[in-house]
Design an enzyme around this catalytic site. Structure first.
Site, short mmCIF file in Angstrom:
data_model
loop_
_atom_site.label_atom_id
_atom_site.label_comp_id
_atom_site.label_asym_id
_atom_site.label_seq_id
_atom_site.Cartn_x
_atom_site.Cartn_y
_atom_site.Cartn_z
N ASP A 10 0.74 -1.15 0.04
CA ASP A 10 0.10 0.27 0.15
C ASP A 10 0.87 1.14 0.01
O ASP A 10 1.02 1.97 0.91
CB ASP A 10 -1.13 0.07 1.20
CG ASP A 10 0.05 -0.04 2.68
OD1 ASP A 10 -0.91 0.63 3.51
OD2 ASP A 10 0.86 -0.47 2.69
N HIS A 239 8.86 -0.04 8.69
CA HIS A 239 8.44 -1.27 9.05
C HIS A 239 8.36 -2.25 7.90
O HIS A 239 8.88 -3.33 8.17
CB HIS A 239 6.89 -1.16 9.54
CG HIS A 239 6.60 -0.02 10.52
ND1 HIS A 239 6.94 -0.34 11.90
CD2 HIS A 239 6.34 1.28 10.34
CE1 HIS A 239 6.47 0.78 12.45
NE2 HIS A 239 6.12 1.80 11.58
#
Ligand code: RIB
Ligand code: CA
Length: 319
Positions: A10, A239
């Protein structure tokens, strides 16, 4: 033989960096990149994937799968630390796909093409993974490994007090995936929060005369600014890059087999990942959770891979 990888992303800054690392990593073949709504709406995620691939023009183009909204829509606009779509700064040219294929269809087809050989690295909400498992109920057993970026064990949430962003965006999909028979590896915030890109890293990125260097030096400053303004942090988390490193360099991580699930309701705890750690657990162990990481080697590996990607992708072309 290079390992076959499907990246579900995303993008999102950290997804974009992970995509660059994967496309130019010598040990893997990115057979598909599928987009999912999360950091940005689904259509923007699809556009960002196409724009990044068009800008980098990798030697081997992966198949592309486009995203659509989760069944219950997206609960948030943008991620906790980023108030903007940092990729907008790159003004990527996007070639409209002639016949866009849904992400879940591409995932099913690519796994079926090489049963037991494809690792899926899920770096956003789990909408596409759940839909692929619904579309082809045998698929969970045909995926070699499924790496999942997100969740928390003991760490607090980042989008709410209880939930990490990817789980929060589509908790029903996350629960379906956690309860599936796939071989799952979770890389939670407890681990990924330990890696930050700092201003020292920013000034030592590959040269802006290279495509990768120019792209990173264009999208990262807005992210750094947003983190400073919204979180008071001098740097940014990456992340998804840590999760990709877990998939590519398992020797740098230690896992614990745990019994996990995802809260799908609740005002306070929607999207929370919950683990049964009772003395006599009632839940079945279903997921390997990263608990330890060789942080310095992960960071060094990330930075070395970015240098290699910059070398492989070559110079900026004259505008
Ligand atoms: O919570 C961090 C996760 O949410 C990362 O995947 C980031 O890209 C966002 O999707
Ligand atoms: Ca992501």
């Amino acid at each position: 033989m290079p390992r076959k990888i499907i990246l579900d992303v995303d993008p999102g800054v950290d997804d974009a960096i992970a995509l660059i690392l994967a496309l130019y990593h010598p040990g893997i073949e990115v057979v598909a990149v599928t987009s999912v709504g999360g950091n940005v709406p689904p259509n923007v995620a699809s556009r960002n994937v196409s724009g990044i691939l068009g800008f980098l023009d990798p030697p081997r183009w992966p198949r592309v799968g486009v995203s659509s909204l989760p069944d219950d829509g997206l609960p948030v606009q943008g991620r906790y630390g980023l108030s903007v779509d940092c990729l907008e700064a790159a003004q990527l040219k996007v070639a409209e796909l002639r016949s866009p294929h849904p992400a879940e269809k591409v995932i099913c087809e690519e796994v079926r093409t090489a049963p037991g050989q494809v690792t899926i690295v899920a770096l956003g909400p789990l909408t596409n993974i759940a839909r692929a498992f619904r579309r082809d109920p045998e698929l969970p057993t045909l995926v070699a490994k499924l790496f999942i970026s997100g969740g928390t064990v003991a760490a607090g949430g980042n989008v709410t007090a209880a939930a990490e962003f990817n789980m929060y965006c589509d908790p029903k999909a996350a629960r379906e995936v956690f309860r599936s028979s796939s071989t799952k590896f979770l890389v939670p915030l407890d681990v990924t929060n330990r890696v930050m890109l700092t201003f020292d890293h920013l000034v030592n990125l590959p040269s802006e005369a290279t495509r990768v260097g120019w792209f990173l030096r264009t999208i990262l400053p807005p992210a750094f600014l947003s983190y400073r303004q919204r979180l008071g942090i001098e740097g940014i988390h990456i992340h998804d890059c840590v999760t990709l490193m877990a998939a590519l360099h398992p020797e740098l991580f230690e896992y614990e087999e745990m019994a996990g699930d995802v809260e799908t309701g609740g005002e306070l705890c929607r999207g929370a990942t919950v683990f049964d750690r009772r003395r006599v657990p009632a839940w079945q162990r279903n997921i390997a959770v990263a608990r330890k990481m060789d942080t310095s080697r992960v960071v060094d590996g990330l930075l070395a891979s970015l240098e290699r990607a910059a070398w492989e992708a070559g110079p900026m072309l004259p505008q």
